[in-house]
Design an enzyme around this catalytic site. Structure first.
Site, PDB file in Angstrom:
ATOM      1  N   CYS A   2      10.424 -22.933   4.116  1.00  0.00           N
ATOM      2  CA  CYS A   2      11.766 -23.468   3.921  1.00  0.00           C
ATOM      3  C   CYS A   2      12.043 -23.620   2.417  1.00  0.00           C
ATOM      4  O   CYS A   2      11.146 -23.891   1.646  1.00  0.00           O
ATOM      5  CB  CYS A   2      11.980 -24.844   4.560  1.00  0.00           C
ATOM      6  N   ARG A  27      11.803 -17.921   0.910  1.00  0.00           N
ATOM      7  CA  ARG A  27      10.998 -18.978   1.530  1.00  0.00           C
ATOM      8  C   ARG A  27      11.313 -19.166   3.006  1.00  0.00           C
ATOM      9  O   ARG A  27      10.686 -19.998   3.675  1.00  0.00           O
ATOM     10  CB  ARG A  27      11.235 -20.300   0.805  1.00  0.00           C
ATOM     11  N   TRP A  74      12.548 -21.840   7.585  1.00  0.00           N
ATOM     12  CA  TRP A  74      11.529 -21.017   8.245  1.00  0.00           C
ATOM     13  C   TRP A  74      11.019 -21.876   9.384  1.00  0.00           C
ATOM     14  O   TRP A  74      10.377 -22.906   9.158  1.00  0.00           O
ATOM     15  CB  TRP A  74      10.421 -20.673   7.264  1.00  0.00           C
ATOM     16  N   ASN A  98      11.179 -29.820   3.844  1.00  0.00           N
ATOM     17  CA  ASN A  98      10.228 -28.705   3.860  1.00  0.00           C
ATOM     18  C   ASN A  98       8.870 -29.317   4.156  1.00  0.00           C
ATOM     19  O   ASN A  98       8.475 -30.284   3.510  1.00  0.00           O
ATOM     20  CB  ASN A  98      10.219 -28.006   2.495  1.00  0.00           C
ATOM     21  N   GLU A 477      -4.999  -4.209   2.574  1.00  0.00           N
ATOM     22  CA  GLU A 477      -3.722  -4.484   1.943  1.00  0.00           C
ATOM     23  C   GLU A 477      -2.677  -3.449   2.380  1.00  0.00           C
ATOM     24  O   GLU A 477      -1.522  -3.792   2.630  1.00  0.00           O
ATOM     25  CB  GLU A 477      -3.891  -4.486   0.412  1.00  0.00           C
ATOM     26  N   LYS A 481       0.820  -4.514   4.240  1.00  0.00           N
ATOM     27  CA  LYS A 481       2.117  -4.165   3.652  1.00  0.00           C
ATOM     28  C   LYS A 481       2.997  -3.472   4.682  1.00  0.00           C
ATOM     29  O   LYS A 481       4.173  -3.797   4.839  1.00  0.00           O
ATOM     30  CB  LYS A 481       1.844  -3.249   2.445  1.00  0.00           C
ATOM     31  N   GLU A 484       4.145  -5.943   7.452  1.00  0.00           N
ATOM     32  CA  GLU A 484       5.078  -6.966   7.006  1.00  0.00           C
ATOM     33  C   GLU A 484       6.513  -6.485   6.987  1.00  0.00           C
ATOM     34  O   GLU A 484       7.424  -7.207   7.367  1.00  0.00           O
ATOM     35  CB  GLU A 484       4.729  -7.416   5.586  1.00  0.00           C
ATOM     36  N   HIS A 500     -16.041   2.127  17.327  1.00  0.00           N
ATOM     37  CA  HIS A 500     -16.602   1.066  18.165  1.00  0.00           C
ATOM     38  C   HIS A 500     -15.498   0.339  18.926  1.00  0.00           C
ATOM     39  O   HIS A 500     -15.446  -0.877  18.934  1.00  0.00           O
ATOM     40  CB  HIS A 500     -17.436   0.110  17.322  1.00  0.00           C
ATOM     41  N   LYS A 599       7.895 -16.259   1.524  1.00  0.00           N
ATOM     42  CA  LYS A 599       7.008 -15.820   0.464  1.00  0.00           C
ATOM     43  C   LYS A 599       5.894 -16.805   0.191  1.00  0.00           C
ATOM     44  O   LYS A 599       4.731 -16.455   0.075  1.00  0.00           O
ATOM     45  CB  LYS A 599       7.798 -15.578  -0.819  1.00  0.00           C
TER      46      LYS A 599
END
Lengths: 604, 604
Positions: A2, A27, A74, A98, A477, A481, A484, A500, A599
């Site tokens: 938030c 946020r 959020w 928040n 990463e 990315k 997201e 496996h 974020k």
């Protein structure tokens, strides 16, 4: 999460609040709302599901109020509905919040608040409690209330009979404030009011702030006046603008060569790593027996790269821990153990709490942080600031690469102090690191090629990133990315581990992005690629080969620059970022603001 | 991977080969084939894409050959085509192969074999090489050839002018053989011929086996005769049959209470852990400074549980390494470091090679293995055999729970030897462990409820398993199980980590299976669940609560038995296994034989 903002001063508040919220949208953007004092003295609220633009659409064109608060949400407790949006008003009190009030259920019972609630949120319970306790004295009320809350909070509160005034108090959740010629500002983050002031102070925990058009008063819970400690930032509002790029993310991808140079250059003297300006003495590295890196999300994946690098280069055991797990474990940390915490914002709550725990065991705590004066920076024994500049896109790009670059500096320094490497090796290593920005800049220019190939991925339900060694750590990463911002369920696998179980998910056309930049396992990765190719995968291979024409290996080959193995990952990650970016854009999404994400994660 | 079988003797070979292949299908089922000597002395081949049943359909009804070889393939080099299926015949030679010949490309060039190849496989290159080198003397030819191969292999070879004979040689890839009254058998695994013999021997690496109807000769590469070392198993063919269950997997889920008891009972004396029968002395545990668990897939996830248990209970640092990564890293292992390798089959190649590496650093290597006399069991300093009995379903169930149970025994023993826990604590711990079979048996009976709720998941593209602490480690296994057999892209997340990116994938109806069995993080997990619930997830919650009616938390609640926190995972995993099983069956799939997978992974 938030984002919150408050303003009271000599200008119209509404546009300041809306602009501020727009810059705080990273946020959270499930819903947004504002509350302000009307000239009648009453408090009026506008709030709606959606983004700040949706809120703007339901606001009056002219609004002469000069005092108000704003919130972008959020969701934590309760779904995304208008009723659950902030501000919440109960009786005399309107507030924004928040954080998470963990004992909200008990508070409802103890103070018999149920009849006053219309939403499902913990925040409305807090508003009801403030109202219940209110006796005409805002400060006394706040003092009583905050002692009853368990959890984290940053509150901005308006009391109906105190027009023009905003009260604020926080625990853990971040807030910064300033008083300047326009009036008094408070927000989750400086970006919300940097257009008006580069000076700000961090609101101390459990202090009560009283804001008016004439200034800000700060008192501790015993009623003693406290002088705010003002700081100043060295970037300005243009650093947080798009500057012609269609999205912040693309701009930030392009900024990486410069950001890496900014981060490493001040720490290289005579071709060797030097942390004099950071005031980190060599003694900090002496006797280091082992390292634990604690972080969340992308910062943790930067730590994974650090782990593989340091362990292979220096033979020191390195563990990477998920901050939210670490803080509830019994960590095995001795006094010679180094704990490195990594966070772009420096406010990630789990990482901050993990740091606090680590500080009990060892003096060797070090933070790799991008935001000056942030909580994590203040509470760790030493700080290595990354100089990425403000990162606005929710999906981290440049902040990640400078975190990784910082691990390279640290590895080299640690190796020298512990006599694991000699100066010749170190100089060679540092010289190669200095060349990294030059090797990745040309890659970014190949964006068109990458945009083309992502077209093939847009309809994929899932995708896999595979590699071995450093390439594997990097794949984590890459997968995050893509997840997201494109909502393609991507997952990273050690190339040898895929068979496996997970190879069951490989069928005709499933994208597999493979990296083979490490020579000592090159042939092994190629064998693993053949296994998925034999099952119909669409393979994009990143390697240093000039070209690969054998279509039993890959469908698309992207050439990495001819750097030493340990440095190839900087190039590969840029390609990963561009793949994610164009997959998102190709799907018609906004890569800067992926759904559900915020974020800076300031709730657990 | 791949399964191989050879028979020469006094009975019809074809039915023995086909039945044997059916029991080896867990090792691969992309394609299947047989080769046999016809009464004319010629070698005939039948092979096809598909399963053994497809092969059976193209075989002659009556086939009086008494000598042949059979293969079921898991593709590594080259797609799934008839041409790529084994056996491969070139000139005088017909053979089958398990493993990977890494230098096949060089061999084609050096020996000019290209013109003889019709497939894309490394195996056909080997056949062409054997044929090229063949001078009428099979043993001499094999001796020459095996020195030229880089990689892993198990070959069964027939030479056209030596009817009735099968030659075999291996490196790394497993083979067992026996001579009994029906004749000579060889196979990847005992299950292929256990109907004929419970006695068998492991074929030594780089030895040449000559099989005929009259017996088996074994020679090393210098030509010296070697006596096979026969072993005997204590289970028989019925243990490897379905016994009325629709699938092996369901049968094996039901066998778990008994398997746990079989594994722990012989190791408990006077209420305390005792490894006398395993010949593991207390000195093995003394001075243990740290532990590295190395494994792949499900066995690695059992290690994750072990890590969290041991680290929290004993405060000894424990690292879990992916075997395929570990073996190419520079591991940080001291002489007091314990390395525990875990493998159901004891033949997992990456784990075996990791063990070989670990043996160079420490004498404290211990294997947790299900198959007696397997390579890993033989090469580790100590072995703790799990007594799961044969596991036929590709997705591991009972083998996992007994691996986990073994870690509980080890944790307790280690704690006693290192004086980290006292006898009272240990006795209490062991008594609780002994009750585990009783707590999970009733859960298995609730299969109907679980079958119902999986109906809601069948059309999901992805799913998430979340938890904290032990629940998180368990979630990894839950996600893998669902992936493997239902092809739903499931992923496990530490509950606090989900919001650092992956929550972007949560949208209306996405299944989230959450576990909240650990009291110290219960409220945190519930907060995390609310975050996904607020975004529309379909939440199945496993907790010890009697019931949860708040539909802002979950859609379905499954109650776990009221065991101490550390033992709740045994119940939860049974539910995970049943969820995966019914999701697979509900989608019309065969849970015993998921696509692309093989049970025992003997290629890297």
């Amino acid at each position: 999460m938030c984002g919150i903002i408050g303003f009271t001063g000599k200008r119209e508040a509404q546009s300041i609040l809306l602009d501020g919220l727009a810059s705080l949208e990273y946020r959270g953007y499930d819903s947004a709302g504002i509350a302000y004092f009307k000239d009648t003295g009453k408090i009026s609220i506008r709030k709606t599901v959606g983004k700040v633009a949706d809120l703007r659409a339901i606001c009056d064109d002219d609004n002469n109020s000069t005092c108000g608060i704003g919130h972008t949400r959020w969701a934590t407790h309760g779904g995304v509905t208008n009723a659950n949006a902030h501000p919440h008003k109960v009786g005399n009190v309107a507030l924004i919040h928040n954080g998470i009030i963990e004992n909200y259920h008990e508070l409802v019972e103890t103070y018999d608040l149920q009849s006053q609630l219309i939403s499902e949120t913990d925040t409305e319970v807090a508003a009801a409690l403030f109202n219940k306790l209110y006796n005409g004295d805002p400060e006394a009320t706040i003092k009583k209330a905050v002692k009853l809350f368990c959890g984290s909070f940053a509150f901005c509160i308006m009391f109906k009979d105190h027009p023009g005034k905003i009260y604020a108090v926080r625990n853990v959740s971040p807030m910064v404030a300033t008083y300047c010629k326009e009036g008094s500002f408070i927000a989750s983050d400086l970006t919300a009011f940097i257009a008006y002031s580069k000076r700000y102070f961090i609101v101390p925990e459990y202090h009560i702030l009283t804001m008016s058009a004439d200034g800000i008063l700060l008192h501790d819970l015993d009623g003693h006046a406290v002088e705010p400690e003002y700081l100043e930032v060295n970037w300005d509002v243009t650093a947080a603008q798009k500057e012609g790029y269609p999205h912040y993310m693309l701009k930030e991808i392009h900024e990486q060569p410069a950001a890496i140079t900014r981060t490493i250059a001040p720490r290289i003297k005579n071709g060797l790593p030097d942390f004099t300006e950071d005031a980190i003495p060599d003694s900090f590295f002496e006797n280091c027996s082992d390292i634990t890196v604690v972080a969340c999300g992308t910062a943790m994946y930067a730590g994974m790269v650090g782990r593989t690098l340091i362990q292979s280069m220096l033979k020191i055991p390195v563990t990477v821990a998920i901050a939210s797990e670490f803080r509830y474990e019994e960590p095995v940390i001795g006094e010679n153990s180094m704990v490195i915490v990594v966070s772009q914002s420096g406010e990630t709550i789990d990482t901050l709490e993990a740091l606090r725990l680590a500080n009990k065991y060892t003096k060797k705590t070090l933070a790799i942080v991008n935001v000056k004066g942030s909580s994590i920076a203040r509470e760790s024994n030493y700080v290595l600031y990354t100089h990425a500049g403000p990162e606005i896109a929710v999906a981290s790009t440049k902040a990640y690469t400078v975190q990784v670059a910082s691990f390279y500096l640290l590895a080299c320094k640690l190796g020298l102090v512990l006599h694991k490497i000699d100066e010749t090796y170190a100089k060679d290593f540092i010289a190669t690191l200095q060349k990294v920005p030059d090797t990745i800049a040309p890659l970014i220019e190949q964006a068109d090629t990458i945009e083309q190939l992502t077209k093939r991925m847009i309809n994929a339900q899932n995708a896999f990133f595979i590699g071995r060694g450093l390439d594997y750590t990097l794949s984590m990463e890459g997968a995050l990315k893509l997840k997201e911002i494109s909502y393609i369920h991507a997952e990273a696998y050690a190339a040898g581990e895929l068979k496996h179980g997970t190879i069951a998910l490989i069928s005709e056309g499933v994208p597999v992005i493979a990296v083979a930049s490490q020579q000592h396992v090159y042939s092994k990765v190629i064998s693993n690629i053949r296994e998925v190719k034999a099952r119909g995968a669409y393979v994009i291979l990143l390697s240093k080969d000039q070209s690969i024409t054998d279509n039993s290996i890959c469908d698309v080959h992207l050439q990495l620059p001819d750097t030493p193995d340990a440095f190839a990952i900087f190039s590969a990650v840029v390609i990963f970022q561009l793949i994610a970016y164009y997959a998102s854009v190709g799907k018609g999404l906004n890569p800067d603001q992926p759904r559900n994400l915020a974020k800076s994660v300031t709730v657990e």
